[in-house]
Write an enzyme that holds these catalytic residues in place. Structure first.
Site, PDB file in Angstrom:
ATOM      1  N   GLU A  69      42.286  47.061  27.255  1.00 21.16           N
ATOM      2  CA  GLU A  69      40.965  48.135  27.760  1.00 21.16           C
ATOM      3  C   GLU A  69      41.067  49.608  27.091  1.00 21.16           C
ATOM      4  OE1 GLU A  69      37.847  47.108  29.815  1.00 21.16           O
ATOM      5  OE2 GLU A  69      37.657  44.898  29.577  1.00 21.16           O
TER       6      GLU A  69
ATOM      7  N   GLU B  21      40.179  42.037  35.609  1.00 16.40           N
ATOM      8  CA  GLU B  21      39.695  43.240  37.088  1.00 16.40           C
ATOM      9  C   GLU B  21      39.767  42.549  37.833  1.00 16.40           C
ATOM     10  OE1 GLU B  21      36.617  46.071  35.161  1.00 16.40           O
ATOM     11  OE2 GLU B  21      38.593  47.050  33.860  1.00 16.40           O
TER      12      GLU B  21
END
Ligand SMILES: *[C@@H]1O[C@H](CO)[C@@H](O)[C@H](O)[C@H]1NC(C)=O
Ligand SMILES: *[C@@H]1O[C@H](CO)[C@@H](O)[C@H](O)[C@H]1NC(C)=O
Ligand SMILES: *[C@@H]1O[C@H](CO)[C@@H](O)[C@H](O)[C@H]1NC(C)=O
Length: 331
Positions: free
Chosen positions: A254, A185
């Site tokens: 995710e 991320e």
């Protein structure tokens, strides 16, 4: 009869050759703009995250079996650097930190592995997985184009890759690991690092490539991911997501099944109707890989829980609860 008899030695020979070579047979994992391709076949893949240090080693076979019965193709896990190297040069891969054993159990269950090395992983884990000693090195700047940091990151990443290679656990070696992840991320923070952040991303890609794993590398939530890193989506919804190159498949690393719990806050819950909507929309819009984050959340043992004020439980409202119990019945 005669025909069958005469072909027996040939069959035996074929059986022998297959037997001798199959253990070392590589699984060919590539991708195109549509999907991950395994041995020449485009695949729709369902993964689920189970983090090995968030349960005990004797729970692993049961959790993995239930995940398989739940219809998963792959188990996804991060690697937790500060658990493995609490003091510089002192390593711990015992008990519930024996990730090699964890991967072998997944392999025995006949599932694939997505190995998210990081080694910055966030994961609601103390300091995102970075060891405190790293922070204390003079002149270090974390997650940017800093020579001291990069040397440390490369050392640890290499150590993990060497460990899985030694056990032939990469798909390219006949093992279950079909995808590997570098960083995590970074797109959420890249602006803050300016030009150095961009250089760091390129360095991450080059360093990862140099490790020669023979399976694709992914970078989640990193819209600038340099080729050949596949950038992937994390979120409650990913139907609007587009990878940054036309030859990358649309992947959801995710799919948040719930949320982590902080002290003093309500229990996370995601309505099933909303999930159903998300799934339909993701596949309708060209998605081909999705991963439940988490499939089993588990427990933040000791002082591993990250901030701010996150609880010891990492139940996550996941399909398997903190204790590995599933309330779904299979008929
Ligand atoms: C692996 O699969 C890709 C795509 O299907 C193919 O182009 C390539 O030739 C294969 N490589 C090997 C070594 O079989
Ligand atoms: C990396 O590992 C090598 C060999 O184990 C060691 O000599 C070197 O000091 C390490 N570098 C860092 C930055 O830890
Ligand atoms: C996301 O996960 C939920 C279960 O937690 C599931 O119902 C839904 O189908 C998943 N989404 C996708 C795109 O697979």
């Amino acid at each position: 009869m005669v025909m069958i008899r005469s072909s027996r030695p040939l069959l035996l020979l074929i059986a022998l050759v297959v037997g001798l070579t199959s253990s070392a047979t590589a699984t060919n994992v590539t991708y195109d703009g549509r999907a991950i391709i395994i041995n020449g076949e485009r695949r729709l893949l369902f993964g689920g995250s189970i983090h090995y240090p968030r349960s005990t080693a004797d729970m692993w076979p049961g959790l993995i079996q239930k995940a398989k019965e739940g219809g998963l193709d792959a188990i996804d896990t991060y690697i937790f650097w500060n658990a493995h190297e609490p003091r510089k040069g002192e390593y711990n891969f015992a008990g519930n930190l024996d990730f090699i054993k964890f991967i072998k159990i997944v392999k025995e269950a006949g599932l694939y592995v997505v190995l998210r090395i990081g080694p910055y992983v966030c994961a609601e884990w103390n300091y995102g997985g970075f060891p405190v000693w790293l922070h204390q090195i003079l002149g270090i700047e974390l997650r940017t184009d800093n020579e001291i940091f990069k040397a440390e990151m490369q050392n640890f990443t290499t150590l993990i890759v060497d460990m899985v290679k030694k056990e032939n656990l990469l798909a390219s070696q006949g093992g279950p690991i079909i995808l590997t992840q570098i960083e995590n991320e970074y797109g959420n923070f890249i602006e803050k690092y300016g030009a150095a952040g961009k250089q760091y991303m390129q360095w991450c890609a080059d360093m990862a490539e140099s490790l020669d794993v023979g399976v694709p590398w992914i970078m989640c939530q990193e819209p600038d991911a340099p080729a050949p890193m596949i950038n992937t989506c994390n979120g409650f919804y990913c139907h609007k997501f587009k990878p940054n190159r036309p030859d990358s498949p649309k992947m959801w690393t995710e799919n948040w099944t719930g949320w982590f719990q902080a002290w003093g806050e309500g229990q996370p819950y995601r309505p099933v109707e909303d999930l159903a909507y998300a799934v339909a929309y993701f596949f309708e819009s060209g998605g081909s890989f999705q991963n439940y984050y988490m499939y089993h959340g588990g427990t933040n043992f000791g002082r591993t829980s990250g901030g701010p004020y996150l609880m010891t439980s990492y139940d996550y409202d996941a399909p398997l609860d903190e204790y590995g119990t599933s309330f779904i019945t299979y008929s």
